[in-house]
Each structure stands twice: as C-alpha cells, then as structure tokens.
Design an enzyme around this catalytic site. Structure first.
Site, PDB file in Angstrom:
ATOM      1  N   LYS A 204       0.814  -1.214   0.000  1.00 28.39           N
ATOM      2  CA  LYS A 204       0.000   0.000   0.000  1.00 28.39           C
ATOM      3  C   LYS A 204       0.849   1.266   0.000  1.00 28.39           C
ATOM      4  O   LYS A 204       2.029   1.250   0.348  1.00 28.39           O
ATOM      5  CB  LYS A 204      -0.987  -0.033   1.166  1.00 28.39           C
ATOM      6  CG  LYS A 204      -2.142  -0.981   0.831  1.00 28.39           C
ATOM      7  CD  LYS A 204      -3.369  -0.810   1.670  1.00 28.39           C
ATOM      8  CE  LYS A 204      -4.480  -1.684   1.077  1.00 28.39           C
ATOM      9  NZ  LYS A 204      -5.621  -1.810   1.962  1.00 28.39           N
ATOM     10  N   ARG A 238      -4.230  -9.877   4.437  1.00 25.68           N
ATOM     11  CA  ARG A 238      -4.494  -9.938   2.990  1.00 25.68           C
ATOM     12  C   ARG A 238      -3.232  -9.458   2.271  1.00 25.68           C
ATOM     13  O   ARG A 238      -2.863  -8.298   2.408  1.00 25.68           O
ATOM     14  CB  ARG A 238      -5.706  -9.047   2.691  1.00 25.68           C
ATOM     15  CG  ARG A 238      -6.168  -9.050   1.243  1.00 25.68           C
ATOM     16  CD  ARG A 238      -7.395  -8.153   1.093  1.00 25.68           C
ATOM     17  NE  ARG A 238      -7.795  -8.030  -0.300  1.00 25.68           N
ATOM     18  CZ  ARG A 238      -7.255  -7.178  -1.150  1.00 25.68           C
ATOM     19  NH1 ARG A 238      -6.302  -6.381  -0.757  1.00 25.68           N
ATOM     20  NH2 ARG A 238      -7.673  -7.136  -2.401  1.00 25.68           N
TER      21      ARG A 238
HETATM   22  C1  7PM Z   1      -5.979   0.137  -5.888  1.00 26.34           C
HETATM   23  C2  7PM Z   1      -6.103   0.691  -4.620  1.00 26.34           C
HETATM   24  C3  7PM Z   1      -6.060  -1.230  -6.059  1.00 26.34           C
HETATM   25  C4  7PM Z   1      -6.333  -0.128  -3.531  1.00 26.34           C
HETATM   26  C5  7PM Z   1      -6.254  -2.040  -4.975  1.00 26.34           C
HETATM   27  C6  7PM Z   1      -6.408  -1.477  -3.731  1.00 26.34           C
HETATM   28  C7  7PM Z   1      -8.385  -4.200   0.967  1.00 26.34           C
HETATM   29  C8  7PM Z   1      -9.405  -4.973   0.439  1.00 26.34           C
HETATM   30  C9  7PM Z   1      -8.423  -3.875  -1.142  1.00 26.34           C
HETATM   31  C10 7PM Z   1      -8.167  -4.212   2.379  1.00 26.34           C
HETATM   32  C11 7PM Z   1      -9.989  -5.773   2.495  1.00 26.34           C
HETATM   33  C12 7PM Z   1      -5.391  -3.171  -2.315  1.00 26.34           C
HETATM   34  C13 7PM Z   1      -6.610  -2.329  -2.522  1.00 26.34           C
HETATM   35  N1  7PM Z   1      -7.766  -3.538  -0.032  1.00 26.34           N
HETATM   36  N2  7PM Z   1     -10.207  -5.762   1.187  1.00 26.34           N
HETATM   37  N3  7PM Z   1      -9.422  -4.759  -0.892  1.00 26.34           N
HETATM   38  N4  7PM Z   1      -9.008  -5.026   3.097  1.00 26.34           N
HETATM   39  N5  7PM Z   1     -10.760  -6.531   3.286  1.00 26.34           N
HETATM   40  O1  7PM Z   1      -4.353  -2.578  -1.951  1.00 26.34           O
HETATM   41  O2  7PM Z   1      -7.305  -3.540   2.947  1.00 26.34           O
HETATM   42  O3  7PM Z   1      -5.401  -4.383  -2.556  1.00 26.34           O
HETATM   43  S1  7PM Z   1      -8.088  -3.285  -2.708  1.00 26.34           S
END
Ligand code: 7PM
Length: 264
Positions: A204, A238
């Site tokens: 992130k 995750r």
């Molecule tokens: C762009 C920005 C693409 C952010 C993907 C993301 C989470 C999630 C995501 C989380 C849960 C990523 C995120 N993040 N589900 N889905 N918790 N439960 O970094 O932090 O994967 S998408």
C-alpha cells in the site's frame, strides 16, 4: 489471504491475472505457498478509479472463481460490493464475501445473509474517488471501531450470525499516513468488537509514503507490516506475496510456542 486481482487496471499487478489460465496458476501457487484463502477481485478500488458495471465484474470474476474452486481446496473469497456478484460468485464456488463497503450497497446485506457465507466488513471513509481528500477523524481508532460496531449490528439484525463476521479497519481507504500508522499501533483495540480482525497492508501507499518506495519494491516492508498486524491481533492478513509472508508468520508461530509449525 492471497490477493488475486482480475482487474485490468489494478495498481500493483495491472493485467497480470487478467488471463484466466494465469489467474488459476496464480491461485494454485498461492495455495502451495500456504495461503488459507484466495481473494478474487474484479473491481478496482483505486482512489479515482472508474466504477465497473455489474456485467463487467461478473465476466471478470465468475469464470476465474469457477476454475479455481475446481482446481484447489483452499477457500475462495470474492472481493465485491455488488449483491449480483456475491450471488454469482458463491454459486461458482466462493465461500467468503470481502466487501470494502461493509455491505452498505443496496441489497448487499440481504444477499450476504441469504448466502450465509462469512463476510468481511471493511471501513472506508467516503468513496474511492474522493476518500484521500483530507480525511479527518476525532479519534481514528474510536471512530472506525464505532463504524464497524454499527455494521456488525446491522448484519446481525439482517440475520448474519456473529460467528460469520470479520472486520477490517481498511488501511489506506480514506486515511493519511499518520492515521494508518496509528491504526496499526492500536490494532489490538479492535479486539473489543469480539470478532476476528483482517488487515490489508500489502504494497500500500503508506509504504511508499514512509519509505519512498515504488509499488514494485514494497514486498519486504509488506511482510514486516503483516507480521506487525498479526502481533497486534490480526487473525487474517491480505497479501500479494504469500510465500514470504507465510514464512515470516510461521517463524513468529515457532518463536511464540506453536509447536505444530516447527519442523523438528
Ligand atoms: C488500488 C487501490 C487497487 C487499492 C487495490 C487497492 C483491501 C481490500 C483492497 C483491504 C480488504 C489493495 C486495494 N484492499 N479488502 N481490498 N481489506 N478486506 O491494496 O485492505 O489491494 S483493494
């Protein structure tokens, strides 16, 4: 929980898993590396991302879930906020619903209750397009815990058993770097909700902000953050980099007395 993106525009592995065979191979590899859940997502939640239609999300996610569920025994989770996608994904073999909107979309609560799978309720401040515009909290932990408590109550009222609920503070979803760091330091305070905690920190932008690293160089810091999250009470992490994370967590288990995870 291993992340399997089937979006053509996801920020960290854009397009890599868009091909169906590659998606299945990715899931098989994560299972071999020790993933306990494979999280399949077809809707980018990137700040500013274009919303995806129901049909587009179904087309991306359902064939991949079907293929994975046939190939491996590891449970499949669907990362979606749409009730239609929840139903089709569970029919295709998914056994867990991961919703960044915490079942706030129209019909989502009812769909999840009827499907009777476990659910992950994640906190997001505002919506993806604007969530990073000056996010503010009175107290980041207390505010998010109150939100999650209200969502747990809404789920229980809709007939979702408490034992099927997992919560997630939603790192990066409407949070500054300081908010994210404080959430991680104080993660144990979410245990008061009485349900398991999931943490998503992998690759992130908080790593980018803290260390000045581009997304392709965030794997090591991600492993460190996953370990910190588990030390601070997370039951599920995750992650993109399943193998290295599982090794770190098995070492943690060995040090802290989980004999099952020692090889002697
Ligand atoms: C762009 C920005 C693409 C952010 C993907 C993301 C989470 C999630 C995501 C989380 C849960 C990523 C995120 N993040 N589900 N889905 N918790 N439960 O970094 O932090 O994967 S998408």
């Amino acid at each position: 929980m291993g992340i399997l993106n089937v979006t053509p525009d996801s920020f960290s592995d854009g397009g890599v898993f868009f091909d169906r065979a590659e998606a299945v191979a990715g899931a098989v590899r994560m299972a071999q590396e020790g993933a306990a859940i494979i999280d399949v997502g077809g809707e980018s939640t990137r700040p500013g991302a274009r919303p995806v239609s129901v049909q587009e999300e179904l087309d991306r996610v359902v064939p991949v879930i079907e293929a994975i569920a046939k190939e491996i025994a590891v449970p499949v989770s669907v990362d979606t906020s749409k009730p239609e996608v929840m139903r089709a994904a569970v029919a295709a073999g998914a056994g867990f619903i991961n919703d960044v909107l915490a079942l706030r979309a129209d019909g989502a609560l009812e769909a999840a209750a009827a499907l009777a799978t476990p659910v992950c309720l994640m906190h997001m401040l505002g919506e993806p397009r604007t969530m990073q515009d000056n996010p503010r909290y009175d107290d980041v932990v207390n505010d998010i815990r109150a939100f999650l408590e209200a969502r747990i109550a809404a789920c229980v009222a809709a007939g979702i058993a408490r034992v099927r609920i997992v919560v997630d503070p939603g790192f990066g979803f409407g949070k500054t770097l300081e908010h994210n760091l404080e959430l991680l330091r104080r993660l144990k305070e979410f245990a008061a909700l009485g349900v398991p905690v999931l943490a998503g920190l992998s690759r992130k932008s908080m790593i980018g902000k803290a260390l000045g690293l581009p997304v392709g160089r965030r794997a090591h810091a991600s492993v460190a953050l996953a370990l910190l999250a588990v030390q601070n009470g997370a039951q599920i992490v995750r992650v993109h980099d399943v193998g290295p994370t599982v090794e770190a967590l098995r070492m943690y288990a060995a040090v802290y007395g989980d004999k099952e995870n020692r090889q002697d």
